[in-house]
Design a protein around this motif. Structure first.
Motif, PDB file in Angstrom:
ATOM      1  N   GLU A 581       0.853  -1.194   0.000  1.00 55.70           N
ATOM      2  CA  GLU A 581       0.000   0.000   0.000  1.00 55.70           C
ATOM      3  C   GLU A 581       0.884   1.237   0.000  1.00 55.70           C
ATOM      4  N   LEU A 582       0.753   2.060  -1.028  1.00 57.79           N
ATOM      5  CA  LEU A 582       1.551   3.273  -1.166  1.00 57.79           C
ATOM      6  C   LEU A 582       0.738   4.472  -0.685  1.00 57.79           C
ATOM      7  N   GLN A 583       1.331   5.254   0.222  1.00 60.82           N
ATOM      8  CA  GLN A 583       0.696   6.477   0.706  1.00 60.82           C
ATOM      9  C   GLN A 583       1.634   7.660   0.444  1.00 60.82           C
ATOM     10  N   ILE A 584       1.110   8.689  -0.215  1.00 62.12           N
ATOM     11  CA  ILE A 584       1.859   9.924  -0.456  1.00 62.12           C
ATOM     12  C   ILE A 584       1.293  10.984   0.485  1.00 62.12           C
ATOM     13  N   VAL A 622       5.226   4.646   2.906  1.00 63.79           N
ATOM     14  CA  VAL A 622       4.791   6.037   3.078  1.00 63.79           C
ATOM     15  C   VAL A 622       5.891   6.960   2.590  1.00 63.79           C
ATOM     16  N   VAL A 623       5.529   7.849   1.650  1.00 55.92           N
ATOM     17  CA  VAL A 623       6.440   8.899   1.177  1.00 55.92           C
ATOM     18  C   VAL A 623       5.878  10.219   1.697  1.00 55.92           C
ATOM     19  N   GLU A 624       6.708  10.946   2.447  1.00 54.74           N
ATOM     20  CA  GLU A 624       6.207  12.123   3.171  1.00 54.74           C
ATOM     21  C   GLU A 624       7.188  13.269   3.047  1.00 54.74           C
ATOM     22  N   SER A 649      10.947  11.812   3.272  1.00 52.25           N
ATOM     23  CA  SER A 649      11.164  10.557   3.982  1.00 52.25           C
ATOM     24  C   SER A 649      10.418   9.430   3.280  1.00 52.25           C
ATOM     25  N   VAL A 650      11.026   8.232   3.356  1.00 53.52           N
ATOM     26  CA  VAL A 650      10.420   7.006   2.846  1.00 53.52           C
ATOM     27  C   VAL A 650      10.379   6.021   4.009  1.00 53.52           C
ATOM     28  N   SER A 651       9.182   5.572   4.398  1.00 52.55           N
ATOM     29  CA  SER A 651       9.022   4.694   5.561  1.00 52.55           C
ATOM     30  C   SER A 651       8.340   3.402   5.134  1.00 52.55           C
ATOM     31  N   ASP A 652       8.756   2.311   5.791  1.00 52.37           N
ATOM     32  CA  ASP A 652       8.093   1.025   5.559  1.00 52.37           C
ATOM     33  C   ASP A 652       7.922   0.319   6.893  1.00 52.37           C
ATOM     34  N   ASN A 653       7.078  -0.694   6.904  1.00 51.52           N
ATOM     35  CA  ASN A 653       6.893  -1.500   8.110  1.00 51.52           C
ATOM     36  C   ASN A 653       7.396  -2.922   7.853  1.00 51.52           C
ATOM     37  N   GLY A 654       8.567  -2.967   7.209  1.00 52.99           N
ATOM     38  CA  GLY A 654       9.141  -4.250   6.835  1.00 52.99           C
ATOM     39  C   GLY A 654      10.037  -4.832   7.897  1.00 52.99           C
ATOM     40  N   SER A 655      11.067  -5.530   7.440  1.00 51.85           N
ATOM     41  CA  SER A 655      11.918  -6.323   8.340  1.00 51.85           C
ATOM     42  C   SER A 655      12.820  -5.460   9.205  1.00 51.85           C
ATOM     43  N   GLY A 656      13.114  -4.220   8.781  1.00 53.84           N
ATOM     44  CA  GLY A 656      13.980  -3.358   9.574  1.00 53.84           C
ATOM     45  C   GLY A 656      15.429  -3.798   9.527  1.00 53.84           C
ATOM     46  N   GLU A 705      10.426  -4.033  12.885  1.00 55.87           N
ATOM     47  CA  GLU A 705       9.393  -2.996  12.933  1.00 55.87           C
ATOM     48  C   GLU A 705       9.373  -2.123  11.689  1.00 55.87           C
ATOM     49  N   GLY A 706      10.501  -1.971  11.024  1.00 54.05           N
ATOM     50  CA  GLY A 706      10.508  -1.174   9.809  1.00 54.05           C
ATOM     51  C   GLY A 706      11.649  -0.176   9.785  1.00 54.05           C
ATOM     52  N   THR A 707      11.680   0.596   8.696  1.00 53.86           N
ATOM     53  CA  THR A 707      12.772   1.532   8.461  1.00 53.86           C
ATOM     54  C   THR A 707      12.214   2.847   7.935  1.00 53.86           C
ATOM     55  N   ARG A 708      12.862   3.952   8.315  1.00 51.60           N
ATOM     56  CA  ARG A 708      12.524   5.277   7.788  1.00 51.60           C
ATOM     57  C   ARG A 708      13.828   5.970   7.389  1.00 51.60           C
TER      58      ARG A 708
END
Length: 859
Positions: A581-584, A622-624, A649-656, A705-708
């Motif tokens: 899911e991509l959120q701008i 998430v691109v913010e 910023s580019v954030s994900d809720n992946g493997s981190g 938890e993810g990476t930003r």
């Protein structure tokens, strides 16, 4: 209130009394005439009353059945009456109405005048009016009418002054008699030339007698020189106060009594003065001792020489206790001797420097050796020293204090102070001497310890220097090894990737050549496409390397990042796939930033791909954007200047990532992806691009938890640049007749290809292989519409220098730099001059053709 002010008020009062008497004399005949009803007299009467400054009114009294005055009515009054009472429009009114609180004595007095006909003169206060009055009351007219004429003046100021004067006199009289300080009222005595030569005491208080120990009665009308030993400074100082009128504050010893006084002297009229003072002998001595200890600590703190420290101690001790001599000496307890290297003395006092046999000075030496302080007020009468006068008289010692310095139970030195006259040493003075000795002993012990420590440090420093040099050599070897390892990793990665790319290019070209020789022309596009694909991948790799090294050629322009990411939304969505899911989230009111939009697009796409790979089972991306005012502390932590920044910023809720992986994420060729899935240059390229742009990039990640990843880019103050709308090459207009392009490049192949493109577009082309050759053409009369030049050129002149030199004669010259490795300092740190542009090698020839046409047509 001063005496002169009070005297002025008295004179003013006498003047008012005279005026009232004159008015009374003038009113008496007028009263008789007025009674006869003469209009002329009546007019004169009213004119007179209106003109006088004295208050005047006529009242009619009212009595009760017992004949007691209970009220009175205001029949008439003049302007001064209204002004002095504050009553206006009071005619015909009763006092009980207009001043109901008026004191009883006014009614009694006016009633008595009305009944008896005997006038009265008095002074009294009228509290409802807040004033004092000087009043004269006379009965007028028919006695049965009970009328009273009243003349009065407002004497409130005078009464207040008199009351204040009385209170002041009582106050000062009480102070004078009860002051704890001494008070002198005196006058100066002058010689025939008018110079002040003495002081005469007119009045002194009891405290003066107690302080100076003289009966005050004996001092009256006596002079200073008659009462005290002459001190010309004191007489001169008091004379200066009387002559100039400037008060003097003094703290000084007066005469030879050895006592200190603090006070102030003021001038009065007629050569008179007043001096208020108190004795401060004890407090002055205590202050001197406190200051002496402070001075001792301050001066000993920075001294290195022990002999200098000993003399400083002696100087401060002798000066503070007002002795004639002071010193520091080392004691040999076995030989009972004292060695004094140097002592402090007053003028005319002999020094005791040298070696002395202690028992020669008296039996008090035994107390000294036991560690006890010795205090003797008179060596002639003290039993410990009276039989040792030979040695003491030789050095003029009549009083002394000796303070022992004890180390490990033995007296090893002493500090001493002598006086040439007998004196009683107070316990405070003995305590001061002991404190001086203790501080001096501590300071000397510390200095000896420091000197020993310095010697030890000197020996240790040589050892530390040797070990440090050895450690530095080891560290240098380690750093060199690490550098070689990094270079090996970098070159190994480059060799691996370029070997793959060159294999694709060479293989495709060899097969293409073979098919051409065989006459087989079908399917040639496959080999051409494969070679071009490999070359494009090689170009992308070199761009990443340049970005990592911060040497890539950037084309920064004012950019609206919100517009940029919205334009990439579809591309990013297709790249990451439907499982994510991509959120701008564009920030409202986002600032502009000066950035190379193509490189920023590449960086954003790389980050989105990394986020996708970290979420193999899908997730949220998430691109913010945002605005950030970075303060000095935050900017210092991020290694950028403080100011305004735009964040992407580019954030994900992946493997981190683990902290160890985050620490290495920007290293070249570092990757956690399987072999063949990445070069390891993505994040290093993004880091290099951000730093070259003047910004920063940081990673925030927690495993599981993810990476930003956040890019911070400097804010640009100015309008955004509208995006270019490229013209299709097929629709591009042909060159006009005579339009000429100069191509300068040291690589013959590049020159050949660029010239071919120019010829296809219909342009005339000139060539040069180095900077001097190109400048020669530009300084000639040849027509040149556009300069296309490499930046790094042989011949001692780079492309930017050549273009700048050419613009001296051709200020409107259009320039296109083509470069594969650009030094940003040569190109102006990304800020090119007007009509200067840049393209990065390698490039597609169609793009070059479009860019040349754009520059020649539109600039």
């Amino acid at each position: 209130m001063t005496l002169s002010e009070a005297e002025q008020l008295r004179r003013h009062t006498r003047s008012l009394e005279d005026e009232i008497a004159q008015l009374r004399a003038r009113l008496e005949p007028l009263q008789a005439e007025t009674a006869l009803g003469s209009p002329a007299c009546d007019a004169q009467y009213r004119t007179l009353l209106g003109a006088i400054d004295t208050g005047f009114c006529v009242v009619q009294m009212r009595f009760d059945d017992e004949g007691r005055a209970v009220d009175y009515c205001i029949v008439e009054g003049n302007a001064a009456y209204e002004r002095m009472t504050g009553l206006s429009d009071s005619q015909g009114k009763w006092v009980s109405e207009i001043a109901p609180d008026l004191e009883r004595h006014w009614f009694d007095t006016y009633g008595r005048v009305a009944m008896t006909g005997i006038g009265e003169r008095f002074e009294n206060a009228a509290l409802p009016f807040g004033r004092w009055y000087d009043v004269q009351a006379l009965r007028i007219g028919d006695p049965a009418e009970h009328r009273v004429a009243i003349l009065f003046n407002d004497i409130s100021d005078r009464r207040r002054a008199e009351l204040a004067l009385a209170q002041s006199e009582a106050h000062w009289r009480g102070l004078f008699e009860n002051l704890e300080e001494g008070l002198v009222l005196g006058e100066v005595v002058r010689d025939e030339q008018g110079r002040v030569v003495d002081l005469r005491y007119l009045h002194v208080n009891a405290a003066w007698g107690e302080i100076v120990e003289i009966d005050p009665a004996l001092a009256r009308l006596r002079t200073y020189r008659q009462l005290f030993e002459s001190d010309p400074h004191w007489i001169e100082e008091t004379g200066a106060v009387v002559d100039t009128g400037v008060p003097a504050i003094f703290i000084r010893a007066i005469g030879s009594r050895g006592r200190w006084y603090e006070g102030r002297t003021h001038r009065f009229e007629n050569d008179k003065f007043a001096t208020l003072f108190r004795e401060i002998t004890d407090s002055h001595a205590a202050e001197a001792r406190r200051n002496g200890l402070l001075e001792l600590s301050d001066r000993l703190r920075d001294m290195q020489d022990i002999a200098e420290m000993a003399y400083t101690t002696a100087e401060i001790l002798g000066r503070t206790l007002q002795g004639s001599r002071a010193g520091y000496g080392v004691i040999d307890a076995d030989q009972m001797t004292l060695m004094v290297d140097g002592d402090w003395t007053t003028p005319g006092t002999v020094s005791v420097a040298g070696k002395h046999y202690l028992p020669d000075s008296g039996t008090h030496v035994h107390e000294l050796m036991r560690g006890e302080t010795v205090s003797i007020s008179d060596t002639l009468s003290d039993p410990r020293t009276r039989d040792s006068q030979t040695a003491l008289e030789r050095f003029g010692v009549r009083a002394l204090i000796n303070v022992p310095i004890v180390e490990q139970g033995r007296t090893v030195a002493m500090i001493f102070v002598n006086a040439s006259e007998p004196r009683i040493w107070t316990e405070a003075e003995a305590t001061f001497a002991r404190e001086v000795a203790e501080r001096t002993r501590g300071a000397i012990e510390r200095r000896r310890a420091e000197q020993n420590l310095q010697a030890l440090n000197a020996r240790l420093e040589s050892l530390v220097t040797e070990r440090t040099a050895e450690l530095a050599r080891s560290e240098q070897q380690l750093r060199q090894s690490q550098k070689m390892e990094a270079v090996g990793q970098l070159t190994g990665g480059l060799a691996h990737d370029f070997n793959n790319l060159l294999s694709g290019i060479n293989g495709s070209l060899e097969l293409l050549q073979l098919r051409l020789r065989q006459g087989r022309f079908d399917g040639l596009d496959r080999y051409i496409d494969a070679a071009q694909s490999s070359s494009r991948r090689a170009a992308a790799l070199t761009h990443r390397l340049l970005a990592f090294s911060r040497r890539q050629t950037l084309d920064p322009r004012p950019t609206d990042i919100n517009r940029l990411i919205m334009g990439m939304e579809e591309l990013v969505s297709r790249t990451v796939g439907p499982a994510i899911e991509l959120q701008i989230r564009p920030a409202s009111g986002l600032w502009l930033t000066m950035v190379d939009s193509n490189q920023l697009e590449n960086a954003l796409l790389n980050l989105c791909i990394n986020a996708r790979d970290a979420m193999p089972n899908g997730g949220q991306l998430v691109v913010e954007t945002g605005n950030l005012d970075m303060d000095r502390a935050t900017a210092l932590a991020r290694d950028v200047p403080a100011g305004d920044y735009v964040s992407l910023s580019v954030s994900d809720n992946g493997s981190g990532m683990t902290p160890g992986v985050v620490a290495k994420a920007f290293d070249p060729f570092f990757t956690t992806k399987p072999i063949g899935m990445g070069t390891g240059l993505g994040l290093s390229m993004i880091y290099g691009f951000a730093r070259q742009t003047g910004g920063q990039v940081e990673i925030q990640s927690r495993e599981g938890e993810g990476t930003r990843v956040v890019l911070f880019l400097p804010r640009h103050l100015g309008p955004a640049e509208q995006p270019d709308t490229p013209q299709p090459l097929g629709d591009a207009p042909r060159a006009k007749a005579g339009e000429t392009v100069l191509v300068v490049d040291d690589e013959p192949t590049i020159r050949m290809l660029v010239v071919e493109v120019l010829h296809d577009l219909g342009y005339a082309a000139l060539e040069a292989a180095d900077g001097p050759s190109g400048l020669k053409v530009l300084q000639s009369d040849a027509r040149v519409d556009l300069l296309v030049s490499d930046v790094g050129l042989p011949g001692g002149m780079n492309g930017r220098q050549m273009a700048d030199a050419a613009r001296v004669a051709r200020p409107d010259l259009k320039v296109l730099f083509i470069t594969g490795y650009a030094d940003t300092s040569i190109l102006g740190d990304g800020h090119l001059a007007e009509n200067m542009h840049v393209m990065t090698k390698p490039f597609v020839m169609d793009e070059l053709a479009v860019r040349i046409q754009e520059l020649i047509r539109g600039g």
